[in-house]
Design a protein around this motif. Structure first.
Motif, mmCIF file in Angstrom:
data_model
loop_
_atom_site.group_PDB
_atom_site.id
_atom_site.type_symbol
_atom_site.label_atom_id
_atom_site.label_comp_id
_atom_site.label_asym_id
_atom_site.label_seq_id
_atom_site.Cartn_x
_atom_site.Cartn_y
_atom_site.Cartn_z
ATOM 1 N N PRO A 1 0.831 -1.202 0.000
ATOM 2 C CA PRO A 1 0.000 0.000 0.000
ATOM 3 C C PRO A 1 0.858 1.241 0.000
ATOM 4 O O PRO A 1 1.889 1.302 0.661
ATOM 5 N N GLN A 2 0.424 2.213 -0.781
ATOM 6 C CA GLN A 2 1.116 3.494 -0.865
ATOM 7 C C GLN A 2 0.446 4.478 0.087
ATOM 8 O O GLN A 2 -0.764 4.505 0.206
ATOM 9 N N ARG A 3 1.211 5.302 0.703
ATOM 10 C CA ARG A 3 0.650 6.318 1.587
ATOM 11 C C ARG A 3 0.442 7.595 0.792
ATOM 12 O O ARG A 3 1.265 7.965 -0.028
ATOM 13 N N ASN A 4 -0.661 8.276 1.036
ATOM 14 C CA ASN A 4 -0.930 9.550 0.405
ATOM 15 C C ASN A 4 -0.157 10.606 1.173
ATOM 16 O O ASN A 4 -0.410 10.837 2.344
ATOM 17 N N THR A 5 0.748 11.235 0.493
ATOM 18 C CA THR A 5 1.590 12.194 1.202
ATOM 19 C C THR A 5 1.215 13.638 0.954
ATOM 20 O O THR A 5 1.683 14.523 1.640
ATOM 21 N N LEU B 1 -7.649 13.913 4.204
ATOM 22 C CA LEU B 1 -8.616 12.825 4.210
ATOM 23 C C LEU B 1 -9.921 13.291 3.567
ATOM 24 O O LEU B 1 -10.337 14.438 3.731
ATOM 25 N N CYS B 2 -10.556 12.407 2.836
ATOM 26 C CA CYS B 2 -11.852 12.736 2.236
ATOM 27 C C CYS B 2 -12.909 12.806 3.337
ATOM 28 O O CYS B 2 -12.870 12.029 4.292
ATOM 29 N N PRO B 3 -13.868 13.728 3.215
ATOM 30 C CA PRO B 3 -14.949 13.776 4.202
ATOM 31 C C PRO B 3 -15.839 12.552 4.053
ATOM 32 O O PRO B 3 -15.839 11.890 3.012
ATOM 33 N N ASN B 4 -16.627 12.279 5.083
ATOM 34 C CA ASN B 4 -17.509 11.117 5.002
ATOM 35 C C ASN B 4 -18.612 11.385 3.966
ATOM 36 O O ASN B 4 -18.839 12.511 3.545
ATOM 37 N N SER B 5 -19.305 10.362 3.544
ATOM 38 C CA SER B 5 -20.257 10.473 2.439
ATOM 39 C C SER B 5 -21.417 11.424 2.750
ATOM 40 O O SER B 5 -21.945 12.068 1.861
ATOM 41 N N SER B 6 -21.845 11.554 4.013
ATOM 42 C CA SER B 6 -22.952 12.465 4.324
ATOM 43 C C SER B 6 -22.554 13.914 4.109
ATOM 44 O O SER B 6 -23.389 14.760 3.794
ATOM 45 N N ALA B 7 -21.306 14.244 4.247
ATOM 46 C CA ALA B 7 -20.846 15.612 4.012
ATOM 47 C C ALA B 7 -20.786 15.923 2.521
ATOM 48 O O ALA B 7 -20.737 17.080 2.131
#
Length: 103
Positions: free
Chosen positions: A7-11, A15-21
């Motif tokens: 797995p690659q880390r996003n540098t 973070l993406c908001p949750n789907s309700s947002a």
């Protein structure tokens, strides 16, 4: 043997908001449903209005000939009924008074 992926880390991002947002909700179709409305029929022919007692005199000049003749007021009528959606004609008291078409 196949190479394994790690797995690659996003540098560089957050973070993406949750789907309700990510959802937007708004009200729509808030106007009152038109259940009763006025329905108009076609205009009838123009007929002489017997209530008009005054006669106008019409004069026209064509090709050097004068023609005069009486011309009375005319009247056209049409049928205006109150209708309920998916039902048909109902008493006129059910329809709004303000926007009633003229007869």
């Amino acid at each position: 043997m196949e190479p394994t992926s790690t797995p690659q880390r996003n540098t560089g991002g957050a973070l993406c908001p949750n789907s309700s947002a990510l959802q937007e909700v708004r009200n729509c179709n808030e106007h009152a449903c038109t259940v009763y409305h006025w329905q108009t029929g076609p205009w009838g022919p123009c007929t002489e209005d017997p209530s008009s007692s005054s006669l106008n005199t019409s004069t026209s000049v064509r090709a050097g000939i004068d023609s005069q003749g009486p011309c009375s007021m005319g009247m056209q009528t049409r049928k205006v009924i109150c209708v309920r959606v998916n039902v048909g004609q109902v008493p006129p008291t059910k329809c709004p008074d303000g926007p009633r078409p003229s007869t």
